[in-house]
Design a protein around this motif. Structure first.
Motif, short mmCIF file in Angstrom:
data_model
loop_
_atom_site.label_atom_id
_atom_site.label_comp_id
_atom_site.label_asym_id
_atom_site.label_seq_id
_atom_site.Cartn_x
_atom_site.Cartn_y
_atom_site.Cartn_z
N LEU A 264 -7.93 -1.66 5.02
CA LEU A 264 -7.33 -2.67 4.14
C LEU A 264 -6.37 -2.03 3.13
CD1 LEU A 264 -10.43 -4.95 3.40
CD2 LEU A 264 -8.47 -5.49 4.86
N LYS A 265 -6.76 -0.89 2.57
CA LYS A 265 -5.92 -0.21 1.57
C LYS A 265 -4.65 0.33 2.22
CE LYS A 265 -6.65 2.49 -2.57
NZ LYS A 265 -6.68 1.43 -3.55
N THR A 266 -4.77 0.86 3.42
CA THR A 266 -3.60 1.39 4.13
C THR A 266 -2.57 0.28 4.37
OG1 THR A 266 -5.01 2.99 5.23
CG2 THR A 266 -2.85 2.64 6.20
N ASN A 267 -3.06 -0.90 4.68
CA ASN A 267 -2.16 -2.03 4.96
C ASN A 267 -1.85 -2.87 3.72
OD1 ASN A 267 -1.83 -1.63 7.81
ND2 ASN A 267 -3.97 -2.24 8.03
N ALA B 53 -9.55 -4.42 -0.43
CA ALA B 53 -9.71 -3.01 -0.12
C ALA B 53 -10.56 -2.31 -1.18
CB ALA B 53 -8.35 -2.33 -0.01
N ASN B 54 -10.24 -2.55 -2.44
CA ASN B 54 -10.93 -1.84 -3.52
C ASN B 54 -12.42 -2.16 -3.54
OD1 ASN B 54 -8.61 -0.60 -4.30
ND2 ASN B 54 -8.16 -2.00 -5.98
#
Length: 191
Positions: free
Chosen positions: A103-106, A111-112
């Motif tokens: 999620l963080k990559t995208n 994500a957090n």
């Protein structure tokens, strides 16, 4: 009540071992139980040999095996439960961290929280469960100290990784504390 001689007790011990009594913790109790049964029969006027024969009929090889398996099952029930909880917690933590990284990559939402939950679950639940399982089987003080230092360092480093990923202050202190525990304390004791 008639008391058995040391020789009689040795005969009972050998007979139970021949029938498959191998569990160390159970041997003394089973031998004591068998001796008490024989002594009761001898108090009724039956000879030692006849009392032994009657008692050994109660302690058949299959019955002794069944008792030993039940004892082992009951003695390890807590540890099995802890291993299952640790495995489930580890899988959930891994899925949360991997999902959070994706999620963080995208740059997607969620994500957090996924990374925070995954690393907190890994560092504060899964690792301490692994430590308690290892501590329950550790024999010496050195092994216990090594286990505590190793898992403590792992916990601190996991939380340090969380601080680094989330850009929170305090990463440096956590990272170097965990690294010191790992390299300065754990490794010298482990090797």
């Amino acid at each position: 009540m008639v008391a058995l001689s040391e020789r009689d007790i040795d005969i009972v011990y050998d007979a139970l071992l021949e029938r498959g009594l191998t569990h160390q913790g159970l041997q003394e109790d089973m031998i004591d139980h068998a001796c008490c049964m024989i002594e009761e029969r001898m108090a009724e006027g039956i000879s030692f040999e006849t009392g032994l024969k009657q008692t050994l009929q109660v302690f058949s090889a299959s019955r002794l095996q069944e008792i030993q398996e039940a004892t082992e099952y009951l003695l390890t029930a807590k540890q099995r439960t802890m291993k299952k909880a640790m495995g489930i917690t580890g899988i959930i933590a891994s899925v949360l961290v991997i999902g959070g990284v994706i999620l963080k990559t995208n740059h997607w939402p969620g994500a957090n929280i996924s990374i925070i939950l995954g690393l907190v679950l890994a560092g504060l639940v899964a690792v301490p469960l692994m430590a308690s399982i290892d501590l329950s089987t550790a024999k010496s003080r050195l092994i216990k100290a090594t286990t505590i230092l190793g898992y403590g360092a792992a916990t601190i480093l996991i939380i340090a990784a969380l601080f680094r990923i989330m850009h929170w202050p305090g990463f440096t202190v956590l990272y170097y504390s965990g690294l010191f525990l790992l390299v300065g304390c754990f490794l010298p004791l482990y090797t």
